[in-house]
Design a protein around this motif. Structure first.
Motif, PDB file in Angstrom:
ATOM      1  N   LEU A   1       0.691  -1.050   0.291  1.00 34.15           N
ATOM      2  CA  LEU A   1      -0.282   0.401  -0.196  1.00 34.15           C
ATOM      3  C   LEU A   1       1.128   1.271   0.241  1.00 34.15           C
ATOM      4  CD1 LEU A   1      -2.544   0.954  -0.128  1.00 34.15           C
ATOM      5  CD2 LEU A   1      -2.786   0.846   2.388  1.00 34.15           C
ATOM      6  N   TYR A   2       2.090   1.509   0.897  1.00 36.78           N
ATOM      7  CA  TYR A   2       2.792   2.151   1.234  1.00 36.78           C
ATOM      8  C   TYR A   2       3.089   2.922  -0.258  1.00 36.78           C
ATOM      9  CZ  TYR A   2       6.175   5.784   1.935  1.00 36.78           C
ATOM     10  OH  TYR A   2       7.080   7.113   1.981  1.00 36.78           O
ATOM     11  N   LEU A   3       3.690   1.823  -0.916  1.00 33.81           N
ATOM     12  CA  LEU A   3       4.585   1.687  -2.397  1.00 33.81           C
ATOM     13  C   LEU A   3       3.504   2.424  -3.328  1.00 33.81           C
ATOM     14  CD1 LEU A   3       6.720   1.733  -4.473  1.00 33.81           C
ATOM     15  CD2 LEU A   3       5.701  -1.074  -4.925  1.00 33.81           C
ATOM     16  N   ALA A   4       2.034   1.685  -3.528  1.00 33.29           N
ATOM     17  CA  ALA A   4       1.082   2.314  -4.669  1.00 33.29           C
ATOM     18  C   ALA A   4       0.701   3.198  -4.396  1.00 33.29           C
ATOM     19  CB  ALA A   4       0.215   1.024  -4.241  1.00 33.29           C
ATOM     20  N   GLN A   5       1.123   3.929  -3.072  1.00 37.42           N
ATOM     21  CA  GLN A   5       0.188   5.371  -2.460  1.00 37.42           C
ATOM     22  C   GLN A   5       1.386   6.309  -3.034  1.00 37.42           C
ATOM     23  OE1 GLN A   5      -1.039   5.006   1.721  1.00 37.42           O
ATOM     24  NE2 GLN A   5      -3.252   4.421   1.435  1.00 37.42           N
ATOM     25  N   SER A   6       2.644   6.257  -2.810  1.00 40.10           N
ATOM     26  CA  SER A   6       3.682   7.074  -3.328  1.00 40.10           C
ATOM     27  C   SER A   6       3.424   7.077  -4.718  1.00 40.10           C
ATOM     28  CB  SER A   6       4.678   6.013  -2.526  1.00 40.10           C
ATOM     29  OG  SER A   6       6.064   7.131  -3.008  1.00 40.10           O
ATOM     30  N   ILE A   7       3.266   6.510  -5.352  1.00 41.69           N
ATOM     31  CA  ILE A   7       3.938   5.872  -6.877  1.00 41.69           C
ATOM     32  C   ILE A   7       1.792   7.471  -7.204  1.00 41.69           C
ATOM     33  CG2 ILE A   7       3.236   4.307  -9.417  1.00 41.69           C
ATOM     34  CD1 ILE A   7       4.410   2.303  -7.813  1.00 41.69           C
ATOM     35  N   ALA A   8       1.169   6.769  -6.801  1.00 46.54           N
ATOM     36  CA  ALA A   8      -0.301   7.716  -7.071  1.00 46.54           C
ATOM     37  C   ALA A   8       0.389   9.243  -7.080  1.00 46.54           C
ATOM     38  CB  ALA A   8      -1.831   6.963  -6.328  1.00 46.54           C
ATOM     39  N   SER A   9       0.714   9.349  -5.639  1.00 49.61           N
ATOM     40  CA  SER A   9       0.802  10.661  -5.308  1.00 49.61           C
ATOM     41  C   SER A   9       2.098  11.625  -6.524  1.00 49.61           C
ATOM     42  CB  SER A   9       1.345  11.109  -4.030  1.00 49.61           C
ATOM     43  OG  SER A   9       1.983  12.568  -3.798  1.00 49.61           O
ATOM     44  N   LYS A  10       2.656  10.834  -6.444  1.00 50.98           N
ATOM     45  CA  LYS A  10       3.805  11.361  -7.491  1.00 50.98           C
ATOM     46  C   LYS A  10       2.844  11.470  -8.773  1.00 50.98           C
ATOM     47  CE  LYS A  10       7.889  10.144  -5.305  1.00 50.98           C
ATOM     48  NZ  LYS A  10       8.916   8.967  -5.096  1.00 50.98           N
ATOM     49  N   LEU A  11       2.489  10.294  -9.474  1.00 51.99           N
ATOM     50  CA  LEU A  11       1.543  10.497 -10.634  1.00 51.99           C
ATOM     51  C   LEU A  11       0.673  12.071 -10.539  1.00 51.99           C
ATOM     52  CD1 LEU A  11       0.921   7.019 -11.550  1.00 51.99           C
ATOM     53  CD2 LEU A  11       3.011   8.870 -12.253  1.00 51.99           C
ATOM     54  N   ASN A  12      -0.194  12.218  -9.899  1.00 50.02           N
ATOM     55  CA  ASN A  12      -1.548  12.542  -9.727  1.00 50.02           C
ATOM     56  C   ASN A  12      -0.415  14.201  -9.873  1.00 50.02           C
ATOM     57  OD1 ASN A  12      -3.381  10.785  -9.383  1.00 50.02           O
ATOM     58  ND2 ASN A  12      -3.076  11.138  -7.054  1.00 50.02           N
ATOM     59  N   GLU A  13       0.554  14.591  -8.590  1.00 47.48           N
ATOM     60  CA  GLU A  13       0.914  16.234  -9.135  1.00 47.48           C
ATOM     61  C   GLU A  13       1.271  16.031 -10.234  1.00 47.48           C
ATOM     62  OE1 GLU A  13       4.354  15.738  -6.981  1.00 47.48           O
ATOM     63  OE2 GLU A  13       3.929  15.408  -5.290  1.00 47.48           O
ATOM     64  N   ASN A  14       1.715  15.324 -11.396  1.00 47.22           N
ATOM     65  CA  ASN A  14       2.283  15.226 -13.102  1.00 47.22           C
ATOM     66  C   ASN A  14       0.521  14.745 -13.662  1.00 47.22           C
ATOM     67  OD1 ASN A  14       5.480  15.598 -13.228  1.00 47.22           O
ATOM     68  ND2 ASN A  14       4.635  14.104 -11.439  1.00 47.22           N
ATOM     69  N   GLY A  15      -0.433  14.935 -13.132  1.00 52.16           N
ATOM     70  CA  GLY A  15      -1.709  15.353 -13.791  1.00 52.16           C
ATOM     71  C   GLY A  15      -2.263  14.226 -14.361  1.00 52.16           C
ATOM     72  N   TYR A  16      -1.477  12.798 -13.413  1.00 51.32           N
ATOM     73  CA  TYR A  16      -2.595  11.872 -14.086  1.00 51.32           C
ATOM     74  C   TYR A  16      -4.008  11.877 -13.544  1.00 51.32           C
ATOM     75  CZ  TYR A  16       1.052  10.572 -17.020  1.00 51.32           C
ATOM     76  OH  TYR A  16       2.343  10.710 -18.735  1.00 51.32           O
ATOM     77  N   VAL A  17      -4.663  10.840 -13.212  1.00 49.86           N
ATOM     78  CA  VAL A  17      -5.597  10.094 -12.286  1.00 49.86           C
ATOM     79  C   VAL A  17      -5.753   8.837 -11.742  1.00 49.86           C
ATOM     80  CG1 VAL A  17      -8.645  10.017 -12.653  1.00 49.86           C
ATOM     81  CG2 VAL A  17      -7.015  11.799 -13.818  1.00 49.86           C
ATOM     82  N   THR A  18      -5.145   8.734 -10.856  1.00 47.72           N
ATOM     83  CA  THR A  18      -5.154   7.228 -10.445  1.00 47.72           C
ATOM     84  C   THR A  18      -6.066   6.385  -9.523  1.00 47.72           C
ATOM     85  OG1 THR A  18      -4.181   7.492  -8.422  1.00 47.72           O
ATOM     86  CG2 THR A  18      -2.360   7.660 -10.056  1.00 47.72           C
ATOM     87  N   GLU A  19      -5.970   5.206  -9.865  1.00 44.84           N
ATOM     88  CA  GLU A  19      -6.817   4.336  -8.721  1.00 44.84           C
ATOM     89  C   GLU A  19      -6.330   3.104  -8.531  1.00 44.84           C
ATOM     90  OE1 GLU A  19     -11.571   2.368  -8.642  1.00 44.84           O
ATOM     91  OE2 GLU A  19     -10.170   3.181 -10.193  1.00 44.84           O
ATOM     92  N   ILE A  20      -5.805   3.023  -6.755  1.00 42.92           N
ATOM     93  CA  ILE A  20      -5.020   1.946  -6.763  1.00 42.92           C
ATOM     94  C   ILE A  20      -6.412   0.809  -6.367  1.00 42.92           C
ATOM     95  CG2 ILE A  20      -3.642   1.236  -4.669  1.00 42.92           C
ATOM     96  CD1 ILE A  20      -3.335   3.974  -4.118  1.00 42.92           C
ATOM     97  N   PHE A  21      -5.491  -0.570  -6.707  1.00 46.02           N
ATOM     98  CA  PHE A  21      -6.055  -2.042  -6.049  1.00 46.02           C
ATOM     99  C   PHE A  21      -5.402  -2.954  -5.423  1.00 46.02           C
ATOM    100  CE2 PHE A  21      -9.016  -0.436  -9.811  1.00 46.02           C
ATOM    101  CZ  PHE A  21     -10.086  -0.458  -9.076  1.00 46.02           C
ATOM    102  N   SER A  22      -5.665  -3.474  -4.295  1.00 45.84           N
ATOM    103  CA  SER A  22      -3.882  -4.142  -3.918  1.00 45.84           C
ATOM    104  C   SER A  22      -4.729  -5.582  -4.190  1.00 45.84           C
ATOM    105  CB  SER A  22      -4.576  -4.363  -2.716  1.00 45.84           C
ATOM    106  OG  SER A  22      -5.673  -4.264  -2.130  1.00 45.84           O
ATOM    107  N   SER A  23      -5.784  -6.319  -5.393  1.00 48.83           N
ATOM    108  CA  SER A  23      -5.913  -7.424  -5.997  1.00 48.83           C
ATOM    109  C   SER A  23      -6.290  -7.293  -7.215  1.00 48.83           C
ATOM    110  CB  SER A  23      -6.997  -8.242  -4.612  1.00 48.83           C
ATOM    111  OG  SER A  23      -7.927  -7.678  -5.150  1.00 48.83           O
TER     112      SER A  23
END
Length: 293
Positions: free
Chosen positions: A10-32
């Motif tokens: 989860l920490y890695l996924a949130q870190s990636i999502a946060s940085k992508l969001n800062e660059n204008g991407y929309v993200t969604e995280i799934f763990s399975s």
């Protein structure tokens, strides 16, 4: 662009999502994998280190999307097989976000070019589908000059030749004032398709033919052309109307009769052409334009 992140850390996924969001991407995280199967995204960042989970169903379902594998190490299970199933690329953890975004933008551009190429190919096929030719395209050897009474006939043959031989084609109409620069900047591995030579003055024609000695090409000419290159003649009576072309009266009559003889009775057709039924019959006989039963 929406990016789906499939990662159980989860920490890695949130870190990636946060940085992508800062660059204008929309993200969604799934763990399975199971949860992600019902997602809708343009890009899938898929971890191959999901304990007890099989990534194959997701890759198969979304193989038309951009799937980038996030792997801890490279082997057949983490990279080889997923790429065969439809994943586009992989990136090894830990990675720099800039490297990931470069991959995303690369495949985004690639997908866009694929869609454009498909659109143009469908358009050309539709544009040329009614042009009839019995010419054996396998006989083409280049470089080649084709003299014709109808450029679209040659268009069809050249585009089909390029498709069958998987050849990169570059179209250069000589009405373009930058035609010299376009030829000189062309790759020697591509096939040049050159048209509208009638637009050139004699000295420019000579310069063109001299320049083409260093290139692979097919040159279409609607007039006789003297050159040292192999030349064939391809003509047709099945010319279609082109608003950029001036048809002879006979060609126009043939076009109208061929296009509308099954839509109007001869009385109406002759009236629209401004001729008598007898004259229409005589033209049918002259040009072999009788209706097929």
């Amino acid at each position: 662009m929406k990016i789906i992140i499939v990662e159980n850390e989860l920490y890695l996924a949130q870190s990636i999502a946060s940085k992508l969001n800062e660059n204008g991407y929309v993200t969604e995280i799934f763990s399975s994998i199971k949860e992600a199967m019902n997602s809708q995204g343009d890009v899938y960042l898929l971890s191959t280190n999901l304990p007890g989970q099989n990534t194959s169903p997701l890759i198969k379902q979304f193989k038309d999307k951009i799937i980038i594998l996030m792997v801890n190490y490279i082997n057949n299970d983490t990279v080889g097989e997923p790429l065969k199933l439809g994943a586009k690329d992989y990136i090894v953890k830990p990675f720099m976000l800039e490297d990931l975004m470069r991959k995303i933008e690369h495949y985004k551009e690639y997908q866009s070019l694929k869609r454009q190429t498909s659109l143009y190919q469908e358009y050309m096929e539709n544009l040329l589908q009614d042009i009839e030719t019995s010419f054996d395209i396998e006989q083409i050897t280049t470089p080649l000059v084709i003299e014709t009474n109808y450029q679209r006939l040659v268009d069809k043959i050249v585009f089909e030749h390029a498709r069958q031989t998987n050849t990169l084609l570059r179209f250069i109409p000589l009405s373009d004032k930058n035609w010299k620069e376009k030829i000189q900047s062309s790759s020697h591995s591509s096939l040049l398709y050159i048209t509208e030579i009638h637009q050139l003055k004699k000295t420019d024609k000579e310069a063109l033919l001299e320049m083409l000695k260093d290139y692979d090409f097919i040159l279409c000419s609607t007039t006789e052309l003297e050159s040292d290159f192999e030349t064939i003649t391809l003509n047709t009576d099945s010319k279609l109307y082109d608003q950029n072309e001036i048809l002879t009266i006979d060609d126009y009559v043939k076009f109208i009769v061929n296009s509308f003889q099954y839509k109007f009775p001869d009385t109406e057709l002759s009236k629209k052409l401004g001729i008598s039924r007898k004259s229409l019959w005589e033209k049918r006989k002259k040009y072999g334009l009788f209706k097929k039963k």
